[in-house]
Design a protein around this motif. Structure first.
Motif, PDB file in Angstrom:
ATOM      1  N   ALA A 373      25.119  78.954  61.793  1.00 43.21           N
ATOM      2  CA  ALA A 373      25.251  79.610  63.099  1.00 43.21           C
ATOM      3  C   ALA A 373      26.671  79.506  63.632  1.00 43.21           C
ATOM      4  N   THR A 374      27.326  78.361  63.398  1.00 46.35           N
ATOM      5  CA  THR A 374      28.693  78.202  63.883  1.00 46.35           C
ATOM      6  C   THR A 374      29.634  79.161  63.166  1.00 46.35           C
ATOM      7  N   VAL A 375      29.482  79.296  61.849  1.00 47.00           N
ATOM      8  CA  VAL A 375      30.331  80.225  61.102  1.00 47.00           C
ATOM      9  C   VAL A 375      30.019  81.665  61.501  1.00 47.00           C
ATOM     10  N   ALA A 376      28.737  81.997  61.606  1.00 43.39           N
ATOM     11  CA  ALA A 376      28.365  83.347  62.046  1.00 43.39           C
ATOM     12  C   ALA A 376      28.920  83.621  63.433  1.00 43.39           C
ATOM     13  N   GLY A 377      28.844  82.620  64.308  1.00 43.46           N
ATOM     14  CA  GLY A 377      29.379  82.776  65.659  1.00 43.46           C
ATOM     15  C   GLY A 377      30.879  82.972  65.647  1.00 43.46           C
ATOM     16  N   ALA A 378      31.581  82.203  64.788  1.00 36.43           N
ATOM     17  CA  ALA A 378      33.034  82.351  64.707  1.00 36.43           C
ATOM     18  C   ALA A 378      33.411  83.740  64.216  1.00 36.43           C
ATOM     19  N   LEU A 379      32.716  84.223  63.184  1.00 34.35           N
ATOM     20  CA  LEU A 379      33.018  85.553  62.637  1.00 34.35           C
ATOM     21  C   LEU A 379      32.657  86.649  63.629  1.00 34.35           C
ATOM     22  N   ASP A 380      31.467  86.538  64.225  1.00 31.74           N
ATOM     23  CA  ASP A 380      31.037  87.560  65.177  1.00 31.74           C
ATOM     24  C   ASP A 380      31.887  87.502  66.442  1.00 31.74           C
TER      25      ASP A 380
END
Length: 447
Positions: A373-380
């Motif tokens: 979720a943190t990586v997805a959040g960073a990318l998004d």
């Protein structure tokens, strides 16, 4: 790779399909603004740059919020995060609709900016929640296909926002464009509450090794400490490179999506209430579906689950599609509107494919279950920081220079080179970044 039973696959469907519908409903409550911002501007005497500023504030709120909501979702789980996001966005869309219904528009720039930014805060929980939940349900070798599924979710949301939005504008008062998505998100909140589970063991199945270095026995209630989580994300050169690529994707994606309504109106004279406009949503949906599935299939089957080579190809085709959009045929050309809608759908195919691949798949690959979720959040999130530049930036350019560089009152544009000429460089930079990651692939010992 784990061989799943039919019962498992069916239960997984009952997990990701409601998540997908929820995300589509949230998109409907996010891109409804794109559909009606020109109408709002005309009714309340706000120009394209002022409406773009409202969009920028929303985009940047979204982009900055994921610094909080990404780690939050990794700690509380994707199920709770999607429930909070859907409920909050439903309430805020309801508030916007009621504001216009009740005529509370004396300070519209301030009130709309605040309400829309608050909506985008809750919207920021959407993508990363979906990724967080599905990181425990999909093996790494299945995730390219999931990237295609993620693209379908996005595409369906655009269909609901554009086509359903056009239908609403044709048959109901325009503020229902905000009220209907509020109802849809409220319904999906109840569905998710009933069906969605964080991991297979919460639905009566065994957890399994997903192949991204996360162990099946890792306890969900033992999240990584925040410092270790941040180190895991921002000390990884692959993830940092993907962050820069998604910044470019954000500018390209929202550069198209934020202004396509005005493009069709200014260059082709096509109203957002016209029957033909309805097909724009269909074009976006099918373009996104085919793009997402093609991107996922190519990644898993042709490049052994490597994402960058496919993203590189898709970035380059974006340049071609945008160039064709710029060479508009203009008013009075027979079939020009149809040509424009087809091109928008093809452009969406290669934009949404990359976005779904990087945010929906690569985030699981390189973040692992505990940081997905943190990586997805960073990318998004960085994608929406890039998106914010399209609001006031492209809005100012189009207001000052027009679509074809001739900003004369009463002038009918015959091309859209100012628009696409500002977007194409970002596709080229994204393609270059992918060449630096050509062989990047998750390994079992990476996490």
């Amino acid at each position: 790779m784990e061989q799943h039973s039919r019962a498992f696959r069916f239960r997984r469907f009952l997990n990701w399909f409601p998540l997908g519908l929820t995300y589509a409903a949230m998109y409907m409550g996010r891109y409804n603004f794109n559909i009606v911002k020109a109408d709002i501007g005309r009714m309340y005497h706000l120009d394209i740059a002022q409406m773009g500023l409202i969009a920028t504030l929303g985009f940047w709120t979204y982009g900055l919020s994921v610094a909080l909501t990404g780690p939050l979702a990794d700690r509380i789980g994707g199920r709770k995060a999607i429930l909070y996001g859907a409920l909050g966005a439903a309430v805020l869309n309801l508030a916007v609709g009621l504001m216009f219904l009740g005529g509370f528009t004396a300070k519209l720039m301030v009130s709309m900016s605040l309400l829309w930014s608050a909506n985008m805060f809750f919207q920021s929980l959407g993508a990363l929640s979906v990724v967080k939940v599905n990181s425990t349900w999909f093996h790494v070798e299945e995730r390219g296909v999931f990237g295609g599924i993620f693209g379908i979710m996005i595409s369906s949301g655009y269909f609901f926002a554009v086509s359903a939005g056009s239908f609403i504008l044709s048959h109901l008062a325009w503020y229902w464009v905000f009220l209907v998505p509020s109802l849809a998100m409220g319904v999906m909140f109840l569905v998710d509450l009933t069906l969605v589970r964080n991991r297979p063991s919460h639905a009566g199945f065994g957890d399994f090794d997903t192949g991204d270095g996360s162990r099946a026995q890792d306890a969900e209630d033992a999240p990584l400490p925040l410092r270790e989580l941040m180190r895991k994300v921002f000390h990884n050169p692959i993830i940092v490179s993907l962050i820069f690529a998604e910044f470019c994707t954000g500018f390209v994606r929202q550069g198209v999506m934020l202004y396509f309504t005005e493009y069709l109106s200014a260059v082709y004279g096509l109203s957002n209430r016209a029957g033909l406009y309805w097909w724009t949503g269909v074009a976006f949906m099918f373009g996104g579906i085919f793009g997402g599935l093609l991107c996922g299939w190519m990644s898993d089957k042709l490049f052994q689950s490597r994402r960058p080579p496919v993203a590189f190809l898709f970035y380059l085709v974006q340049v071609v599609m945008l160039g064709l959009l710029g060479a508009a045929l203009g008013h009075g050309t027979h079939g020009g509107e149809i040509w424009a809608i087809v091109l928008l759908g093809l452009t969406a195919m290669f934009i949404f494919g990359v976005h779904g691949m990087l945010t929906g798949t690569a985030s699981m690959d390189f973040g692992g279950r505990k940081a997905a979720a943190t990586v997805a959040g960073a990318l998004d999130g960085i994608q929406y920081i890039g998106s914010g530049l399209t609001g006031f930036g492209l809005g100012y350019l189009l207001k000052t220079h027009g679509w074809d560089g001739v900003a004369t009152a009463g002038h009918t544009p015959t091309s859209a080179w100012v628009w696409v000429g500002s977007i194409i460089p970002f596709s080229l930079v994204g393609a270059f970044i992918m060449t630096r990651l050509w062989h990047a692939k998750p390994s079992a010992g990476a996490h």
